[in-house]
Scaffold this motif. Sequence first.
Motif, PDB file in Angstrom:
ATOM      1  N   ARG A  45      -6.291  19.227  68.740  1.00 20.51           N
ATOM      2  CA  ARG A  45      -6.300  18.834  67.366  1.00 20.51           C
ATOM      3  C   ARG A  45      -7.878  18.491  66.958  1.00 20.51           C
ATOM      4  O   ARG A  45      -8.625  17.888  67.923  1.00 20.51           O
ATOM      5  CB  ARG A  45      -5.641  17.465  67.075  1.00 20.51           C
ATOM      6  CG  ARG A  45      -5.578  16.803  65.789  1.00 20.51           C
ATOM      7  CD  ARG A  45      -4.692  15.593  65.503  1.00 20.51           C
ATOM      8  NE  ARG A  45      -4.862  14.659  66.725  1.00 20.51           N
ATOM      9  CZ  ARG A  45      -4.036  13.672  67.208  1.00 20.51           C
ATOM     10  NH1 ARG A  45      -2.791  13.912  66.553  1.00 20.51           N
ATOM     11  NH2 ARG A  45      -4.519  12.863  67.862  1.00 20.51           N
ATOM     12  N   SER A  95      -3.088  17.853  58.696  1.00 21.88           N
ATOM     13  CA  SER A  95      -2.654  16.775  58.627  1.00 21.88           C
ATOM     14  C   SER A  95      -3.522  15.416  58.536  1.00 21.88           C
ATOM     15  O   SER A  95      -4.696  15.533  58.413  1.00 21.88           O
ATOM     16  CB  SER A  95      -1.604  16.198  59.677  1.00 21.88           C
ATOM     17  OG  SER A  95      -2.294  16.236  60.698  1.00 21.88           O
ATOM     18  N   CYS A  96      -3.080  14.552  57.742  1.00 25.95           N
ATOM     19  CA  CYS A  96      -3.882  13.199  57.651  1.00 25.95           C
ATOM     20  C   CYS A  96      -3.440  12.274  58.279  1.00 25.95           C
ATOM     21  O   CYS A  96      -2.367  12.084  58.982  1.00 25.95           O
ATOM     22  CB  CYS A  96      -3.834  12.988  56.102  1.00 25.95           C
ATOM     23  SG  CYS A  96      -2.139  12.045  55.496  1.00 25.95           S
ATOM     24  N   ALA A  97      -4.492  10.975  58.487  1.00 23.91           N
ATOM     25  CA  ALA A  97      -4.245   9.779  59.454  1.00 23.91           C
ATOM     26  C   ALA A  97      -4.843   8.635  58.733  1.00 23.91           C
ATOM     27  O   ALA A  97      -5.642   8.864  57.688  1.00 23.91           O
ATOM     28  CB  ALA A  97      -4.721  10.006  60.507  1.00 23.91           C
ATOM     29  N   TYR A 105      -7.680   5.653  64.051  1.00 26.76           N
ATOM     30  CA  TYR A 105      -6.375   5.936  63.487  1.00 26.76           C
ATOM     31  C   TYR A 105      -5.171   5.553  64.191  1.00 26.76           C
ATOM     32  O   TYR A 105      -4.867   5.652  65.270  1.00 26.76           O
ATOM     33  CB  TYR A 105      -6.633   7.208  62.978  1.00 26.76           C
ATOM     34  CG  TYR A 105      -7.524   7.882  62.508  1.00 26.76           C
ATOM     35  CD1 TYR A 105      -7.434   7.701  60.834  1.00 26.76           C
ATOM     36  CD2 TYR A 105      -8.554   8.392  62.785  1.00 26.76           C
ATOM     37  CE1 TYR A 105      -8.617   8.104  60.284  1.00 26.76           C
ATOM     38  CE2 TYR A 105      -9.868   8.834  62.486  1.00 26.76           C
ATOM     39  CZ  TYR A 105      -9.774   8.628  60.763  1.00 26.76           C
ATOM     40  OH  TYR A 105     -10.837   8.959  60.027  1.00 26.76           O
ATOM     41  N   TYR A 107      -1.837   5.564  62.177  1.00 27.18           N
ATOM     42  CA  TYR A 107      -0.916   6.267  61.790  1.00 27.18           C
ATOM     43  C   TYR A 107      -1.183   7.954  61.497  1.00 27.18           C
ATOM     44  O   TYR A 107      -2.036   8.113  61.028  1.00 27.18           O
ATOM     45  CB  TYR A 107      -0.428   5.788  60.526  1.00 27.18           C
ATOM     46  CG  TYR A 107      -0.112   4.209  60.540  1.00 27.18           C
ATOM     47  CD1 TYR A 107       1.228   3.814  61.023  1.00 27.18           C
ATOM     48  CD2 TYR A 107      -0.893   3.051  60.035  1.00 27.18           C
ATOM     49  CE1 TYR A 107       1.585   2.584  61.268  1.00 27.18           C
ATOM     50  CE2 TYR A 107      -0.580   1.842  60.228  1.00 27.18           C
ATOM     51  CZ  TYR A 107       0.593   1.273  60.810  1.00 27.18           C
ATOM     52  OH  TYR A 107       0.954   0.178  60.863  1.00 27.18           O
ATOM     53  N   TRP A 108      -0.179   8.662  61.744  1.00 26.09           N
ATOM     54  CA  TRP A 108      -0.465   9.957  61.940  1.00 26.09           C
ATOM     55  C   TRP A 108       0.698  10.700  61.201  1.00 26.09           C
ATOM     56  O   TRP A 108       1.803  10.205  61.100  1.00 26.09           O
ATOM     57  CB  TRP A 108      -0.378  10.707  63.319  1.00 26.09           C
ATOM     58  CG  TRP A 108      -1.809  10.155  63.964  1.00 26.09           C
ATOM     59  CD1 TRP A 108      -1.840   8.881  64.659  1.00 26.09           C
ATOM     60  CD2 TRP A 108      -3.012  10.707  64.100  1.00 26.09           C
ATOM     61  NE1 TRP A 108      -2.944   8.729  65.311  1.00 26.09           N
ATOM     62  CE2 TRP A 108      -3.688   9.780  64.942  1.00 26.09           C
ATOM     63  CE3 TRP A 108      -3.590  11.835  63.550  1.00 26.09           C
ATOM     64  CZ2 TRP A 108      -4.982  10.019  65.314  1.00 26.09           C
ATOM     65  CZ3 TRP A 108      -4.849  12.087  64.037  1.00 26.09           C
ATOM     66  CH2 TRP A 108      -5.540  11.276  65.063  1.00 26.09           C
TER      67      TRP A 108
END
Length: 118
Positions: A45, A95-97, A105, A107-108
């Motif tokens: 990632r 994707s965002c976090a 971070y 939350y994924w």
Amino acid sequence: QVQLVASGGGLVQAGGSLRLSCGASGLTFGSYGMGWFRRAPGKEREFLAGINWSGGTTDYANSVRGRFTISRDNTKNTVYLQMNNLNPEDTAVYSCAAGREFGVYQYWGQGTQVTVSS
């Protein structure tokens, strides 16, 4: 229940543009910094861009600086990623976090596929 759902991916030709969105729910959106990440096949990632709670501070990876722009709308609980001058190396799941601490971070979210053809 925190949910982060990315959308807007698809198939584009090299040199094209795409705008991704990530809608957040289950958290106080304006209290969190947000980030965009991607994962290409066979690779780890990769961090792409980050934005603080107000949108006043942004940070970009060297691989996308000048081509990608991160922004947010706290009234809509949404963070955006405008991607220009795409090339096949940008093909990945995006994707965002979200995180309370800068650069950290908790939350994924669910990703969206971006495929760039030559």
